[in-house]
Design a protein around this motif. Structure first.
Motif, PDB file in Angstrom:
ATOM      1  N   UNK A 156     -36.597 -13.926  23.929  1.00  0.00           N
ATOM      2  CA  UNK A 156     -35.676 -14.973  24.363  1.00  0.00           C
ATOM      3  C   UNK A 156     -36.422 -16.238  24.776  1.00  0.00           C
ATOM      4  N   UNK A 157     -37.512 -16.083  25.516  1.00  0.00           N
ATOM      5  CA  UNK A 157     -38.166 -17.215  26.143  1.00  0.00           C
ATOM      6  C   UNK A 157     -39.339 -17.763  25.332  1.00  0.00           C
ATOM      7  N   UNK A 158     -39.737 -17.043  24.303  1.00  0.00           N
ATOM      8  CA  UNK A 158     -40.782 -17.552  23.434  1.00  0.00           C
ATOM      9  C   UNK A 158     -42.164 -17.546  24.034  1.00  0.00           C
ATOM     10  N   UNK A 159     -42.385 -16.697  25.021  1.00  0.00           N
ATOM     11  CA  UNK A 159     -43.708 -16.585  25.631  1.00  0.00           C
ATOM     12  C   UNK A 159     -43.863 -15.180  26.214  1.00  0.00           C
ATOM     13  N   UNK A 160     -45.074 -14.660  26.180  1.00  0.00           N
ATOM     14  CA  UNK A 160     -45.311 -13.318  26.676  1.00  0.00           C
ATOM     15  C   UNK A 160     -45.272 -13.316  28.200  1.00  0.00           C
ATOM     16  N   UNK A 161     -44.416 -12.495  28.799  1.00  0.00           N
ATOM     17  CA  UNK A 161     -44.353 -12.444  30.261  1.00  0.00           C
ATOM     18  C   UNK A 161     -45.444 -11.548  30.831  1.00  0.00           C
TER      19      UNK A 161
END
Length: 252
Positions: A156-161
């Protein structure tokens, strides 16, 4: 058709209830530009990069979550602050900023909007006994593993959490966008399986591990992209204006 700047600001203030919420900065109109608004550019932070992009896009007004004039900052208009304000005044562009009112709002707020992005059903405040706690608690339609939920956040956010993985399946979730990692104690008290924030502090890891919950830091900037877009869309519909969200990437 353009709308008067004063009319737009009055509606945004009313809609967010900005005057009723104590904050660390002035909410509402922070820099006054031309008296009529046709095109809004929104973004997370009123950085030089966003200002330059808004100038290029022909914006009359910049709408942000992180504006200027924070409590405790140097009030002198020098250096970075001077350059930002000089560009805004030269091009007659207004800055409209909402911090906590945009975190808290039940329709366009950052926390509600993040829940919609991640398919979390909102159940209520993270700490019903303390209205100063900015955060929510909710549930998932189906339980998932911590890694599967982290994968959803990534998609969803386009970055690895950043994931601190607990042992329990994720059913109940607590969250606070931005720099809300300090609310992990309230999340533990609320009985959640996972707490989500934008940032992480050194002690957050230990709090999650020792209390047996999962924790995800999804990025301060990344978790607060959605409220300002929703508010910009609301104002654009309300006054038949043009609205463009510009994302100036920030890895933090």
């Amino acid at each position: 058709m353009a709308v008067a700047l004063s009319t737009l600001v009055e509606e945004a203030d009313r809609y967010l209830g900005a005057g009723k919420i104590p904050d660390y900065c002035p909410n509402g109109l922070q820099v006054e530009g031309r008296p009529q608004v046709l095109r809004i550019v929104s973004g997370v932070t009123a950085s030089q990069a966003l200002i330059d992009a808004a100038i290029e896009a022909g914006a009359d007004l910049i709408l942000v979550h992180h504006g200027y004039f924070w409590k405790g900052e140097n009030p002198c208009v020098v250096g970075m602050k001077q350059r930002r304000l000089k560009a805004l005044l030269k091009h007659d562009i207004s800055v409209l900023a909402y911090h906590l009112p945009l975190d808290l709002h039940p329709e366009v707020g950052n926390n509600v909007q993040l829940a919609r992005q991640l398919e979390i059903t909102v159940e209520g405040p993270l700490d019903p006994a303390d209205s100063k706690v900015v955060g929510l608690v909710g549930s998932l339609a189906e339980p998932v593993t911590p890694r599967d939920f982290a994968r959803r956040v990534w998609e969803v956010m386009g970055r690895e959490p950043l994931l601190v993985e607990g042992n329990e399946m994720i059913r109940r979730v607590g969250w606070c966008t931005g720099g809300g990692q300090g609310y992990i104690d309230q999340a533990v008290a609320a009985g959640v399986d996972l707490f989500i924030s934008g940032e992480a502090s050194e002690q957050t890891f230990h709090s999650a591990r020792e209390n047996g919950i999962s924790f995800i830091a999804a990025g301060h900037h990344a978790t607060e992209r959605y409220g300002v877009q929703a508010l910009g869309d609301y104002l654009a519909r309300r006054f038949a204006l043009e609205h463009l969200f510009i994302d100036c990437p920030n890895p933090i």
